[in-house]
Design an enzyme around this catalytic site. Structure first.
Site, PDB file in Angstrom:
ATOM      1  N   ASP A 250      43.774  42.081  -0.863  1.00 57.20           N
ATOM      2  CA  ASP A 250      44.301  40.921  -0.138  1.00 57.20           C
ATOM      3  C   ASP A 250      43.720  40.803   1.255  1.00 57.20           C
ATOM      4  O   ASP A 250      43.621  39.713   1.807  1.00 57.20           O
ATOM      5  CB  ASP A 250      45.824  40.979  -0.082  1.00 57.20           C
ATOM      6  CG  ASP A 250      46.412  40.650  -1.440  1.00 57.20           C
ATOM      7  OD1 ASP A 250      46.446  41.532  -2.302  1.00 57.20           O
ATOM      8  OD2 ASP A 250      46.769  39.473  -1.650  1.00 57.20           O
ATOM      9  N   LYS A 261      48.225  45.059  -3.654  1.00 58.62           N
ATOM     10  CA  LYS A 261      49.585  45.141  -4.179  1.00 58.62           C
ATOM     11  C   LYS A 261      50.186  46.532  -4.003  1.00 58.62           C
ATOM     12  O   LYS A 261      49.519  47.535  -4.209  1.00 58.62           O
ATOM     13  CB  LYS A 261      49.536  44.750  -5.665  1.00 58.62           C
ATOM     14  CG  LYS A 261      50.835  44.836  -6.419  1.00 58.62           C
ATOM     15  CD  LYS A 261      51.983  44.087  -5.765  1.00 58.62           C
ATOM     16  CE  LYS A 261      51.675  42.647  -5.462  1.00 58.62           C
ATOM     17  NZ  LYS A 261      52.708  42.007  -4.604  1.00 58.62           N
TER      18      LYS A 261
HETATM   19  O1  MRU Z   1      51.697  39.442  -4.650  1.00 64.37           O
HETATM   20  P1  MRU Z   1      50.483  39.063  -5.446  1.00 64.37           P
HETATM   21  O2  MRU Z   1      50.731  39.062  -6.913  1.00 64.37           O
HETATM   22  O3  MRU Z   1      49.849  37.792  -4.946  1.00 64.37           O
HETATM   23  O4  MRU Z   1      49.451  40.252  -5.149  1.00 64.37           O
HETATM   24  C1  MRU Z   1      48.152  40.104  -5.662  1.00 64.37           C
HETATM   25  C2  MRU Z   1      47.293  41.289  -5.481  1.00 64.37           C
HETATM   26  O5  MRU Z   1      47.658  42.257  -4.850  1.00 64.37           O
HETATM   27  C3  MRU Z   1      45.897  41.169  -6.023  1.00 64.37           C
HETATM   28  O6  MRU Z   1      45.399  42.413  -6.412  1.00 64.37           O
HETATM   29  C4  MRU Z   1      44.974  40.574  -4.947  1.00 64.37           C
HETATM   30  O7  MRU Z   1      45.518  39.410  -4.417  1.00 64.37           O
HETATM   31  C5  MRU Z   1      43.619  40.280  -5.502  1.00 64.37           C
HETATM   32  S1  MRU Z   1      43.635  38.949  -6.662  1.00 64.37           S
HETATM   33  C6  MRU Z   1      42.016  38.686  -7.121  1.00 64.37           C
END
Ligand code: MRU
Length: 360
Positions: A250, A261
């Site tokens: 992220d 995550k």
């Molecule tokens: O809370 P989320 O489901 O949006 O978290 C998403 C993640 O942590 C993904 O691994 C990250 O955004 C990369 S998506 C290509």
């Protein structure tokens, strides 16, 4: 079959009329694949905050289209607005959308692109401004698709033999971007080339993006996937079945510390102990050089009910219990074997100062 044959649609797109952002409501997966059309900034904000659209690149694309759609709606509703009003509306909508979630830098990066575009055409009049913003939002999506294709190629270079075991966390696949994914993209490519990777998907408590979404899309593509609870990763690694961990991101800080995550850093610690390579995959738009290290990455705290109630038939913790629910954690750069981007693979010690990878 190539990558395009695997996916029938973009996970986030503008509708044909150009007045709505079309997403798959990811909160309903895997039970139902329902498309939603979001028509103003409030609907787009709600969809991002509630994780109807989720995954760092996907929320950036949704916000770019959301800004265009919302501004168009306001301007059409108000008739031909004047310059200062257009300016004020643009900034209000942009700042509002930007506040929907704090951790993924792709959200602000996409909105910054829209802002640069707006600034460059501000004198053009309303139809010129809207047309430029629509083109820029399309470019945000198309760039994402091209970056994911490139990440697929570089990442597939790590899948060097048939039948490799790959552990992944959360969902960094097709639903999390516009097409193909980041961490899952090399897996799709290796699969299409007959290498038959074996994927282990963490269920990813508390919102189960792994169990609900990663498993769904891999099964649809015919990839061999096994689901496990997050707490089983140590046992799985000890069994020798995991050759590599692939995870999304992220936000990557200037020193390589990476937010993803919640639970990702646990895998990195385990992988280090068991001597298993641990890779982060994501576009360079996920790198934030303005943040020196992971301590500067804002980590979203989410509602306690996601831990105590959601996805359970009955609440499964005593009422009133205190709950710790950060949505992300930060994996220290020292535990990361490489960061796979559309420009190649960055290796430690990470240096993104000119965004050129150390190796191709
Ligand atoms: O809370 P989320 O489901 O949006 O978290 C998403 C993640 O942590 C993904 O691994 C990250 O955004 C990369 S998506 C290509």
């Amino acid at each position: 079959m190539d990558l395009d044959g695997l996916f029938a649609y973009d996970s986030v797109a503008l509708n044909a009329q150009g007045d709505g952002v079309v997403i798959v409501d990811q909160t309903l997966l895997p039970w139902e694949e329902r498309f939603l059309t979001l028509r103003d900034e409030y609907e787009v904000y709600e969809a991002i905050a509630r994780l109807r659209v989720r995954g760092a690149p996907a929320i950036g694309i949704a916000a770019a289209y959301g800004l265009y759609v919302a501004l168009r709606r306001v301007l059409e509703r108000d008739g031909q607005g004047t310059g200062p009003d257009v300016d004020a509306e643009f900034r209000r909508i942009r700042d509002y959308l930007c506040s929907a979630r704090p951790t993924a830098v792709n959200l602000s990066a996409a909105l910054d692109r829209m802002t640069d575009c707006y600034m460059s055409v501000a004198g053009l009049g309303i139809s010129g401004i809207l047309s430029a913003l629509r083109t820029e939002a399309d470019a945000v999506k198309n760039d994402d698709m091209a970056m994911c294709r490139s990440i697929a190629e570089y990442g597939a270079g790590l899948i060097t033999r048939p039948d490799m075991g790959i552990l992944t966390h959360c969902n960094a696949g097709h639903y999390a971007v516009s097409r193909y994914g980041t961490a899952l993209a090399p897996i799709y490519l290796a699969h299409s080339r007959g290498l038959a990777p074996r994927v282990y998907a963490d269920e990813t408590r508390p919102l189960l993006q792994g169990a609900r979404i990663t498993v769904l899309e891999l099964m649809k593509a015919g990839v061999d996937v096994t689901l496990q609870c997050d707490s089983m990763a140590g046992s799985l690694m000890a069994s020798g079945k995991v050759d590599m961990v692939l995870a999304g991101c992220d936000r990557v800080a200037a020193n390589g510390d990476t937010a993803n995550k919640i639970g990702t850093s646990v895998l990195a610690v385990l992988a280090s102990y068991y001597g298993i390579p641990f890779y982060i995959l994501g576009p360079t738009s996920s790198i934030d050089p303005s943040v020196p290290d992971g301590t500067g990455i804002p980590v979203e705290q989410r509602s306690p009910d996601e831990v105590t109630d959601l996805y359970f038939e009955r609440r499964m913790a005593p009422a009133g219990v205190k709950v710790y629910n950060p949505a992300f954690d930060v994996t220290p750069a020292a535990l990361i074997s490489g960061i796979v981007t559309e420009r190649g693979i960055f290796r430690p010690p990470f240096d993104f100062s000119n965004l050129k990878p150390d190796i191709q």
